[in-house]
Structures are given as C-alpha cells and as structure tokens.
Design an enzyme around this catalytic site. Structure first.
Site, PDB file in Angstrom:
ATOM      1  CE  LYS A 107      32.361  47.167 -15.695  1.00 43.89           C
ATOM      2  NZ  LYS A 107      31.811  47.666 -16.982  1.00 43.89           N
ATOM      3  CE  LYS A 189      23.052  54.249 -15.496  1.00 42.68           C
ATOM      4  NZ  LYS A 189      23.866  54.726 -16.634  1.00 42.68           N
ATOM      5  CE  LYS A 192      22.451  48.603 -21.538  1.00 38.77           C
ATOM      6  NZ  LYS A 192      23.857  48.313 -21.260  1.00 38.77           N
TER       7      LYS A 192
HETATM    8  P1  AMP Z   1      24.446  51.816 -20.844  1.00 34.84           P
HETATM    9  O1  AMP Z   1      23.183  51.155 -20.415  1.00 34.84           O
HETATM   10  O2  AMP Z   1      25.384  52.045 -19.712  1.00 34.84           O
HETATM   11  O3  AMP Z   1      25.085  51.175 -22.060  1.00 34.84           O
HETATM   12  O4  AMP Z   1      24.014  53.262 -21.280  1.00 34.84           O
HETATM   13  C1  AMP Z   1      23.506  53.558 -22.546  1.00 34.84           C
HETATM   14  C2  AMP Z   1      22.759  54.854 -22.472  1.00 34.84           C
HETATM   15  O5  AMP Z   1      21.557  54.666 -21.741  1.00 34.84           O
HETATM   16  C3  AMP Z   1      23.519  55.988 -21.799  1.00 34.84           C
HETATM   17  O6  AMP Z   1      23.272  57.171 -22.515  1.00 34.84           O
HETATM   18  C4  AMP Z   1      22.903  56.051 -20.449  1.00 34.84           C
HETATM   19  O7  AMP Z   1      22.953  57.367 -19.916  1.00 34.84           O
HETATM   20  C5  AMP Z   1      21.466  55.595 -20.693  1.00 34.84           C
HETATM   21  N1  AMP Z   1      20.928  54.923 -19.502  1.00 34.84           N
HETATM   22  C6  AMP Z   1      21.156  53.650 -19.119  1.00 34.84           C
HETATM   23  N2  AMP Z   1      20.536  53.371 -17.952  1.00 34.84           N
HETATM   24  C7  AMP Z   1      19.886  54.512 -17.598  1.00 34.84           C
HETATM   25  C8  AMP Z   1      19.063  54.880 -16.485  1.00 34.84           C
HETATM   26  N3  AMP Z   1      18.761  54.028 -15.509  1.00 34.84           N
HETATM   27  N4  AMP Z   1      18.568  56.133 -16.451  1.00 34.84           N
HETATM   28  C9  AMP Z   1      18.862  57.000 -17.447  1.00 34.84           C
HETATM   29  N5  AMP Z   1      19.635  56.734 -18.497  1.00 34.84           N
HETATM   30  C10 AMP Z   1      20.140  55.502 -18.582  1.00 34.84           C
END
Ligand code: AMP
Length: 316
Positions: A107, A189, A192
């Site tokens: 990044k 993935k 968000k």
């Molecule tokens: P983050 O969105 O990277 O802050 O991730 C926060 C939590 O949400 C983590 O435990 C990720 O594994 C889960 N998470 C985020 N996006 C996904 C996705 N597309 N599928 C499954 N788990 C997700």
C-alpha cells in the site's frame, strides 16, 4: 470461554462481506467480548474528516443493529490507552520488521507521500490486542502477519522489561472465515473501501440489491448443471456461497437468472431486519452514543492496569 476482541475500520460503508465474515460471527460470541470501531486505523491513508465521522457513526449504529447488545462496544479513539501503548511498542519494534509487513509493502512502501501512520499501523494494532490480554486472536489470512508481529513485540517487551503482556495465540476462526467476493470482480474480496459497484452495502435498499445482483458476473456456461461451485466459475461460486450464507437453498435452480433471483431474495431478507433496527437506532442517536460511552469507560478501566504496568516496566 476466553476473552475475544475484534475491530472494524470505518474506512467505508459496511458490506454484506463485513456482515457474513465479521459481524455475524461476532453476534454469536458476545461473552467477554470487546468490539471496537477502529477510527484511528481509518486515517493511515488520505481521508476526509466528515466522511470518517459519518462512516464511524454508521458502523457504530450497525454494531447495535446486527444485535451486538451484550458485548462491550467502543470507539478506539475514546480509549486513549490504545495510542499511548502503541508509542511504547514503537519503542520496541524495529524499522526492519515494519518494512517487511506485506500490507505496507503493497500500500505505500517507497512512496514519498505515504503517511507515517501506515508504517506504524502494526504497532497500534499490537496495542489494540495486548491491552485486553486476550489469549486468542481470531484473524483472517490478511491480518496473520500483523498478529505474528504482535506476538514478537510482546515476547521482546516481556524479555527486556518484565512480564507485562499475555502473548496471544493466533487462531483460525471456527469453520474458517466466510469470504464474500466482489460481484463484478469475483477474484477480489467485496470491499467497503471503494465505492465499488460490485459491493452490496448493508444499508442498500432492496431495489439496489436487486440491480447489483442482476449485474453480477457469471460465465457463458448455459448447459444443464451450470449452477454449481467450481474453481473455474468464481462468480457463480460466490453467488452460491452468498445464497447459502443468507439461509437460501440452491436446490432446483438451473439458470443464472433463477440463481440471481434467489440470491436477491435471500440477501434482502437478511438485510431487512438489520435495516429496520438501524432506522430505529438512527432516530435515537443519543442511545447509540451512550452505549459507546459506557463501553469506552469499561475499556478504559480494563486497559489502565496494562498500560500502567507497561509504562512502569519501560521506565516511565
Ligand atoms: P476490514 O473490512 O478489512 O476492516 O475487515 C473487518 C472484518 O470484516 C475482518 O474480520 C474481515 O475478515 C471481515 N470482512 C471484510 N470484508 C469481508 C468480505 N468481503 N468477506 C468476508 N469477510 C470480510
């Protein structure tokens, strides 16, 4: 039952992936659980203060809307011990090891405008964890290296300055982690972070869900048995995973049109009660603020002895 801790970064609007991969498992495990909105982590790359506040508010409200009513909920920035312990851990971590973090390499390494906070982020994450003395930290593959570093820092600190930290074990969550893929790019993935057209947000109304699912990438296979999981069919596999994770069944579905209709129905039915509770909570923001204020007070209580012990051990 051991203590558990999980943080979600408000770098965007929570998605169906955030729900199935994180919030749903969190809602099933609320005893001695600390669940936070990691607003400090959302500032390691360029950010807009107003958007950050609105994402953090939305995330906090969604924590309650999905039923996190027994865990301790907090905003990371409301518990100053996180940033304070992070600094002490920066005095134990080396530039060499932070330079080797894959996320930093991907990044921002070598880019002049990269924020220092992106580089030091793993020390803050180590502080997030070590302050609560969890014995186990459930993480997905992408965070594994950071938790390994947390262990290294804890061991090094304990060896040099005295036995302050519990060294957590890295565990793969039971049943693995559900991974929801982007509907338009099923090789990545569902995210968000970007205003990704292939992401379904938790607050998307039914017609938006329908439109997004109807545009989901599948493949040109139209023969009998096209609706099945296969490595060669990542889009269809993802739709089937989402369908089942949302309580639907693929039985008798033989066209992609039928599959998409079933996915839409299952996702809409999953989101509906969450959106309804969200609307009620959004009408009463004082309640949400109070729950998070109480949570932060409890976090300050729980973390104060750990920060005090670390400060004393390191010579402050
Ligand atoms: P983050 O969105 O990277 O802050 O991730 C926060 C939590 O949400 C983590 O435990 C990720 O594994 C889960 N998470 C985020 N996006 C996904 C996705 N597309 N599928 C499954 N788990 C997700």
């Amino acid at each position: 039952m051991t203590r558990t801790l999980s943080l979600l970064t408000p770098s965007g609007r929570l998605t169906l992936g955030s729900y199935l991969g994180a919030l749903l498992p969190m809602s099933r495990r609320q005893e001695d659980a600390f669940y936070g909105v990691s607003d400090l982590h959302a500032m390691t790359t360029e950010h807009d203060p107003r958007l950050l506040r609105s994402y953090a508010d939305e995330t906090a409200t969604l924590f309650l809307a999905v039923g996190l009513d027994r865990a301790t909920l907090f905003r990371q920035s409301h518990v100053p011990a996180h940033a304070q312990l992070a600094y002490l851990l920066e005095c134990v971590a080396t530039t060499g090891e932070l330079n080797r973090m894959i996320q930093f390499k991907e990044k921002g390494r070598g880019v002049d405008s990269t924020r220092v906070s992106l580089f030091t982020y793993p020390a803050l994450m180590a502080a997030d964890i070590l302050l609560y003395r969890p014995e186990q930290v459930p993480v997905g593959a992408d965070q594994r290296q950071h938790v390994e570093l947390t262990r290294d820092l804890a061991l090094r600190f304990n060896r040099r300055y005295g036995p302050v930290f519990t060294v957590p074990e890295v565990v793969v969550p039971e049943g693995g982690t559900a991974r929801v893929m982007d509907l338009l790019h099923p090789d990545r993935k569902m995210s968000k972070s970007a205003e990704a057209a292939g992401s379904v947000y938790l607050l998307d109304p039914p017609d938006v869900v329908r439109r997004k699912v109807s545009r989901a990438v599948t493949d040109s296979d139209t023969g009998p048995g096209a609706v099945r999981r296969s490595e060669a069919k990542p889009g269809v596999t993802n739709l089937l995973d989402v369908l089942e994770a949302c309580g639907g069944s693929a039985e008798g579905l033989d066209t992609y049109g039928a599959l998409k209709r079933a996915v839409t129905d299952a996702v809409v039915a999953t989101l509906e009660p969450i959106q309804k509770r969200y609307a009620d909570l959004a009408a009463d923001p004082v309640h949400v603020t109070q729950v998070f204020a109480d949570g932060a007070a409890r976090c300050r209580e729980v973390t104060a002895p750990v920060l005090a012990a670390a400060s004393a051990a390191i010579g402050l």
